[in-house]
Design a protein around this motif. Structure first.
Motif: not given
Length: 391
Positions: A291-303
Motif C-alpha cells: 500500500n504505497t503511493s511511491n510513484i517510482p516504486l509503483v512504476l517498476i511494478f507497472v513496467l
C-alpha cells in the motif's frame, strides 16, 4: 519483382487491418461521459460496451473458421470486415440501440481478423512468419494505445459524432487496401481425402493447452486493465496519474511484438521467455500488495507487469503458428482459442471485482492473479516442450 511487390502490399494491408482489431474498443473509454450525455445510455449499461465484443469473439470464432473453410481466408476477412465499417458508423447514430448494434457488428468484423490473420500470415509469409506476426501484433497494440489518447483529445475539442467518424475512417482505408489480396484467396482442403483424415485441434491435448493459455492470459490482462487504476487510486495515487500508469503498462507490451517471435524461433530461448513471464505476471503484480503511493516504486511494478502482458499475448499468437502445420489448422486453433479465451476474458473482470468485494481487500484479487499466472506459466512451459499439433 511481382512477388516482392505483392508481399509488400500484403504487409501494408495486413497492418492496416490489424490496426483496427483493438482501436474500435480502446477508443471508447474516453467517450463514456459523452455517451451518457449525448446518447442517453444509462451508466449501468456502459460495461456492456466492453462485454459485447468479447462475447461476440467467443461466439463467432468457430463459425468464422467454418466460413473461411468454404470461402477462403482473404475473402472471409473482406466480407466480415465490412461489418466493422458499417458498425463503426452505426455507432454515430445518437441512440442506445444503434450503439449496441454497431458494437456487435464491430465485434464480428474484429473477430475475422483475430481468427484468420495468423493463418493468412503463415500462408503468405511462410519463411518470414516471425516478421509478419510481429508487425501484426505491433499494429494492433500500438494503434489501440494511440487510439485511446487520440479519442480523448478529439472528444475534448469536437463532438462525439466527429470523434467516432474520424477514428473509424481508418477501417475504410484498411478495407480498400485489402481488396488486392482477394486475388490470392484460396479455399483450403478441396481434396475430400484430406478432409476425411484431418484430425481436428478440438480433439488434441495440445490444442486445449494453447486454448487455455490464450484464455488465461486474456483473463489476467483484461482484469488488470479494468481494476489496477482503481487499486492505485485506493493507495492514494491521483486519478490522472493512475490512468497514465495504465497507458505506460500498455505501451510496455509493444516491444515484445518483435522480441517474443524472435526468441520463440529458437527453442533454447523459450526458457528465458518463460522466466520473464514468471517475473512479469506472477511476482510483479504481487508488488501491488504494498500500500504505497511511491510513484517510482509503483512504476517498476507497472513496467514489469507490462513485460508479462507483452510476453503472454505474443506467445499465444506465436503458438498459433509455430505449433501448427498448415494455414487451415492455424485458423482452427486460433478460432478455438479465441472462442473459449474471450469467455474467460469477459468473466475475468467480473470475477476479480466479486473477489475484491467479497473479501473487502485488493489483496485477494492480486493473489488470484498470481495463482492464475502460475498456471499460465506452467502451461507455457509444457507447450514449448511439445511437438506440433498433428494433422
Amino acid at each position: 519483382m511481382k512477388n516482392n511487390t505483392s508481399t509488400k502490399w500484403f504487409i501494408i494491408s495486413m497492418m492496416l487491418i490489424s490496426a483496427n482489431l483493438r482501436l474500435p474498443i480502446t477508443m471508447m473509454p474516453p467517450l463514456i461521459n459523452s455517451i451518457v450525455k449525448d446518447v442517453g445510455m444509462p451508466q449501468s449499461m456502459l460495461g456492456v460496451l466492453t462485454a459485447i465484443p468479447l462475447l461476440t469473439f467467443a461466439a463467432f470464432s468457430p463459425i468464422i473458421v467454418k466460413i473461411a473453410k468454404k470461402l477462403g481466408n482473404e475473402l472471409t476477412i473482406f466480407l466480415l470486415f465490412t461489418f466493422l465499417v458499417i458498425g463503426s458508423y452505426v455507432r454515430v447514430i445518437p441512440s442506445t440501440a444503434a450503439l449496441l448494434i454497431g458494437t456487435f457488428l464491430v465485434g464480428v468484423g474484429i473477430d475475422s481478423g483475430n481468427v484468420l490473420m495468423p493463418a493468412v500470415i503463415r500462408d503468405r509469409m511462410p519463411l518470414k512468419m516471425n516478421v509478419g506476426t510481429s508487425l501484426y501484433t505491433l499494429s494492433m497494440l500500438l494503434v489501440g494505445a494511440i487510439g485511446t489518447i487520440t479519442a480523448g483529445f478529439l472528444i475534448s475539442h469536437t463532438s462525439l459524432k466527429i470523434t467516432i467518424s474520424v477514428l473509424s475512417s481508418i477501417s475504410i482505408i484498411a478495407l480498400i487496401f485489402w481488396i488486392p489480396n482477394l486475388k490470392h484467396n484460396e479455399i483450403a482442403h478441396t481434396n475430400g481425402d484430406v478432409l476425411k483424415t484431418y484430425k481436428s485441434v478440438w480433439k488434441q491435448n495440445l490444442g486445449w493447452l494453447i486454448t487455455f493459455f490464450f484464455g488465461l492470459q486474456s483473463l489476467i490482462y483484461y482484469s488488470i486493465i479494468t481494476w489496477i487504476p482503481s487499486l492505485l487510486i485506493s493507495h492514494g495515487i491521483p486519478t490522472v496519474t493512475a490512468s497514465n500508469l495504465l497507458t505506460i503498462l500498455q505501451l510496455t507490451t509493444l516491444p515484445f511484438a518483435f522480441i517474443v517471435p524472435a526468441m520463440a524461433a529458437n527453442d533454447n530461448s523459450m526458457k528465458y521467455l518463460n522466466i520473464m513471464l514468471v517475473l512479469g505476471y506472477i511476482f510483479a503484480p504481487l508488488g501491488f500488495l504494498i500500500n504505497t503511493s511511491n510513484i517510482p516504486l509503483v512504476l517498476i511494478f507497472v513496467l514489469l507487469t507490462g513485460v508479462g502482458a507483452g510476453i503472454a499475448f505474443n506467445l499465444s499468437i506465436v503458438f498459433f503458428a509455430k505449433k501448427t502445420t498448415n494455414p487451415y489448422q492455424t485458423a482452427e486453433i486460433s478460432g478455438m482459442a479465441q472462442s473459449i479465451g474471450f469467455v474467460l476474458a469477459a468473466i475475468g473482470p467480473i470475477l476479480s471485482g466479486y473477489v475484491q468485494q467479497r473479501f473487502q481487500t485488493w489483496s485477494a484479487m492480486i493473489i488470484l492473479f498470481a495463482i492464475v499466472a502460475t498456471i499460465l506459466a506452467s502451461i507455457s512451459f509444457i507447450i514449448s516442450h511439445k511437438d506440433n499439433i498433428q494433422e
